[in-house]
Design an enzyme around this catalytic site. Structure first.
Site, PDB file in Angstrom:
ATOM      1  N   HIS A 194       0.835  -1.208   0.000  1.00 60.89           N
ATOM      2  CA  HIS A 194       0.000   0.000   0.000  1.00 60.89           C
ATOM      3  C   HIS A 194       0.863   1.250   0.000  1.00 60.89           C
ATOM      4  O   HIS A 194       1.575   1.522   0.959  1.00 60.89           O
ATOM      5  CB  HIS A 194      -0.900   0.007   1.240  1.00 60.89           C
ATOM      6  CG  HIS A 194      -2.005   1.004   1.177  1.00 60.89           C
ATOM      7  ND1 HIS A 194      -3.230   0.726   0.645  1.00 60.89           N
ATOM      8  CD2 HIS A 194      -2.071   2.301   1.576  1.00 60.89           C
ATOM      9  CE1 HIS A 194      -4.014   1.789   0.724  1.00 60.89           C
ATOM     10  NE2 HIS A 194      -3.317   2.765   1.282  1.00 60.89           N
TER      11      HIS A 194
ATOM     12  N   ASP B  30       0.291   5.463  -1.138  1.00 57.71           N
ATOM     13  CA  ASP B  30      -0.708   6.457  -1.524  1.00 57.71           C
ATOM     14  C   ASP B  30      -0.145   7.566  -2.396  1.00 57.71           C
ATOM     15  O   ASP B  30      -0.687   8.680  -2.403  1.00 57.71           O
ATOM     16  CB  ASP B  30      -1.344   7.064  -0.273  1.00 57.71           C
ATOM     17  CG  ASP B  30      -2.509   6.240   0.248  1.00 57.71           C
ATOM     18  OD1 ASP B  30      -3.463   6.034  -0.525  1.00 57.71           O
ATOM     19  OD2 ASP B  30      -2.466   5.807   1.412  1.00 57.71           O
TER      20      ASP B  30
ATOM     21  N   GLU C  88      -9.024   1.208  -2.555  1.00 56.02           N
ATOM     22  CA  GLU C  88      -9.138   1.299  -1.096  1.00 56.02           C
ATOM     23  C   GLU C  88     -10.546   1.755  -0.711  1.00 56.02           C
ATOM     24  O   GLU C  88     -10.787   2.914  -0.432  1.00 56.02           O
ATOM     25  CB  GLU C  88      -8.090   2.267  -0.532  1.00 56.02           C
ATOM     26  CG  GLU C  88      -8.021   2.220   0.986  1.00 56.02           C
ATOM     27  CD  GLU C  88      -6.898   3.062   1.540  1.00 56.02           C
ATOM     28  OE1 GLU C  88      -6.530   2.846   2.717  1.00 56.02           O
ATOM     29  OE2 GLU C  88      -6.394   3.945   0.828  1.00 56.02           O
TER      30      GLU C  88
ATOM     31  N   HIS D  17     -13.438   1.683   3.483  1.00 60.02           N
ATOM     32  CA  HIS D  17     -12.412   2.562   4.027  1.00 60.02           C
ATOM     33  C   HIS D  17     -12.862   2.929   5.432  1.00 60.02           C
ATOM     34  O   HIS D  17     -13.240   2.040   6.210  1.00 60.02           O
ATOM     35  CB  HIS D  17     -12.165   3.768   3.112  1.00 60.02           C
ATOM     36  CG  HIS D  17     -10.947   4.551   3.499  1.00 60.02           C
ATOM     37  ND1 HIS D  17     -11.001   5.861   3.910  1.00 60.02           N
ATOM     38  CD2 HIS D  17      -9.638   4.187   3.579  1.00 60.02           C
ATOM     39  CE1 HIS D  17      -9.778   6.279   4.212  1.00 60.02           C
ATOM     40  NE2 HIS D  17      -8.932   5.279   4.023  1.00 60.02           N
TER      41      HIS D  17
ATOM     42  N   HIS E 159      -8.903  -2.015   7.116  1.00 57.74           N
ATOM     43  CA  HIS E 159      -9.961  -1.010   7.306  1.00 57.74           C
ATOM     44  C   HIS E 159     -11.307  -1.595   7.712  1.00 57.74           C
ATOM     45  O   HIS E 159     -12.184  -0.830   8.132  1.00 57.74           O
ATOM     46  CB  HIS E 159     -10.155  -0.133   6.061  1.00 57.74           C
ATOM     47  CG  HIS E 159      -9.205   1.009   5.962  1.00 57.74           C
ATOM     48  ND1 HIS E 159      -9.281   2.120   6.767  1.00 57.74           N
ATOM     49  CD2 HIS E 159      -8.145   1.208   5.147  1.00 57.74           C
ATOM     50  CE1 HIS E 159      -8.328   2.969   6.453  1.00 57.74           C
ATOM     51  NE2 HIS E 159      -7.596   2.424   5.472  1.00 57.74           N
TER      52      HIS E 159
ATOM     53  N   HIS F 236      -2.454  -3.239   4.616  1.00 50.89           N
ATOM     54  CA  HIS F 236      -1.693  -2.338   5.498  1.00 50.89           C
ATOM     55  C   HIS F 236      -2.362  -2.287   6.871  1.00 50.89           C
ATOM     56  O   HIS F 236      -3.175  -1.429   7.152  1.00 50.89           O
ATOM     57  CB  HIS F 236      -1.542  -0.947   4.877  1.00 50.89           C
ATOM     58  CG  HIS F 236      -2.823  -0.222   4.580  1.00 50.89           C
ATOM     59  ND1 HIS F 236      -3.818  -0.735   3.794  1.00 50.89           N
ATOM     60  CD2 HIS F 236      -3.273   1.008   4.964  1.00 50.89           C
ATOM     61  CE1 HIS F 236      -4.815   0.130   3.703  1.00 50.89           C
ATOM     62  NE2 HIS F 236      -4.514   1.199   4.409  1.00 50.89           N
TER      63      HIS F 236
ATOM     64  N   ASP G 210       2.226   2.094   3.791  1.00 50.12           N
ATOM     65  CA  ASP G 210       1.289   3.227   3.782  1.00 50.12           C
ATOM     66  C   ASP G 210       2.022   4.561   3.619  1.00 50.12           C
ATOM     67  O   ASP G 210       1.632   5.572   4.204  1.00 50.12           O
ATOM     68  CB  ASP G 210       0.419   3.248   5.037  1.00 50.12           C
ATOM     69  CG  ASP G 210      -0.893   4.014   4.830  1.00 50.12           C
ATOM     70  OD1 ASP G 210      -1.124   4.525   3.714  1.00 50.12           O
ATOM     71  OD2 ASP G 210      -1.674   4.109   5.781  1.00 50.12           O
TER      72      ASP G 210
END
Length: 409
Positions: free
Chosen positions: A22, A24, A124, A151, A192, A213, A345
């Protein structure tokens, strides 16, 4: 035999580079650059991620998160997700000597053999599906290889770890979505989601699942972390938890500090987050202008003198590499060596542990684990072998695989 932990880590990263779960960068580029992908070969100190630091960190494959806010109306979330997917394709096209789109485990292996970083897509949040099987299948055809079921907010069909219970895990629609993910070879990602959702998805899935993650709940009772009984179910499922570096998940002290900061923001009448969902450039609009607009809004919120004085009196606690390693070791003890990986992350949080500040830091963690007696086989399982196995197994169990089959450049 190797003489030092560094020698061992060098051997591991040479044979089995990091396959991270993961990152971003796409949303960071949307917010900070108006989706411009320029400058990543020279270094971007404003980001956690750029090409030189990916190389320094020994990254060989990356799930790029195509995250969009779960507070967007679902039809808008679909549009924004397509924009995020486009950003990854544009990123790879801009740096073809370093990056390559990968759809399958074999594609990842070919990219590694060619010395390029395999780039995969991970959605995600199930809000990006808008409850549409056709949208899900369209994403699969574009190369999406995992979908995180929620999420931070519930969907109508699955409960999030950070929302009030809604359907008690998964409802019939949620189980049908899991079945469609299995059928098309897209991994079910359980980061999540609420523990009830984790258990329901593990019971429903016919393929190994992923936590892209997450950390472990036994060391920090945070809702985003995974409890030991679920880690045992994950072992039985054949899936992998990719341990994350997020300080709030690693350390109870940092999580408590974050709660106090949120309370202070609320007391001061400030937004709970210092930024809002960034818009994408309109046709003909310069990316730099959009980025400037976003930065101005963040600065107004973040530079409140009252909040700055509070943070000066209450400095953020730091997290160490040793604490991250503790989570990795605990996951290995409970789930087993064949069910762990890494999901940093990066560019998804504002602050990372000391020594792991950006994507160049993976060798620091691996040296810590090597110093604790981890063998080469242990470390290779963690860096990449386990995730590659799960990816391949999902492909083999797919009854209607939908990823592109055109030869890669």
């Amino acid at each position: 035999m190797t003489d030092t932990a560094q020698d061992l880590v060098d051997e591991v990263l040479s044979s089995t580079p990091v396959f991270d779960g993961h990152n971003d960068l796409p949303i960071a580029l949307r917010a900070r650059s108006g989706y411009s992908v320029e400058g990543l070969d020279d270094g971007r100190p404003d980001l956690h991620t750029d090409l030189p630091r990916l190389r320094a960190g020994g990254v060989g494959a990356q799930f790029w998160s195509v995250y969009v806010s779960s507070q967007l109306p679902e039809p808008e979330a679909v549009v924004a997700t397509l924009e995020q997917i486009d950003a990854v394709y544009r990123l790879v096209a801009r740096y073809p000597d370093t990056l390559r789109i990968a759809y399958t485990a074999a594609d990842v292996e070919r990219s590694l053999a060619d010395g390029r970083i395999a780039s995969l897509l991970g959605i995600e949040g199930g809000h990006s599906l808008a409850e549409s099987p056709g949208v899900l299948r369209s994403y699969a055809r574009l190369g999406v290889r995992y979908v995180t079921l929620t999420h931070n907010d519930n969907t109508s069909w699955a409960d999030s770890a950070t929302d009030e219970p809604g359907v008690g895990g998964l409802n019939d629609t949620g189980r049908a979505i899991v079945a469609e993910l299995n059928r098309t070879g897209v991994l079910v990602d359980l980061s999540h989601v609420a523990e009830s959702t984790q258990r329901a998805a593990l019971a429903a899935s016919t393929s190994p699942v992923l936590f892209s993650h997450s950390s472990v709940r036994a060391l920090n009772d945070h809702p985003r972390n995974v409890a030991d009984p679920v880690l045992e179910l994950l072992r039985d499922n054949g899936g992998v938890i990719q341990l994350t570096f997020v300080p709030y998940f690693i350390s109870a002290e940092v999580a408590e500090w974050a709660q106090e900061l949120r309370a202070e923001r609320e007391r001061l009448g400030l937004p709970s987050q210092p930024w809002t969902w960034p818009r994408a450039p309109r046709p003909g609009e310069e990316p730099a202008q959009v980025a400037k607009e976003f930065a101005a809004g963040v600065t107004v919120t973040a530079d409140d003198d009252r909040l700055r004085r509070w943070t000066e009196r209450h400095p953020r606690p730091e997290v160490t590499v040793a604490q991250v390693a503790d989570h990795v070791e605990h996951a290995r003890e409970v789930a087993g060596r064949d069910h762990i990986g890494l999901g940093g992350d990066y560019d998804g949080v504002d602050h990372q542990p000391v020594g792991l500040a950006d994507v160049s830091g993976y060798p620091v963690l691996l040296r810590e684990l090597a110093g604790r007696g981890w063998s080469r086989a242990d470390l290779e399982a963690l860096t990449g072998r386990n995730v590659l196995r799960v990816l391949r197994e999902a492909e083999h169990r797919a009854t209607e695989p939908l990823w592109p089959t055109a030869p890669l450049r």
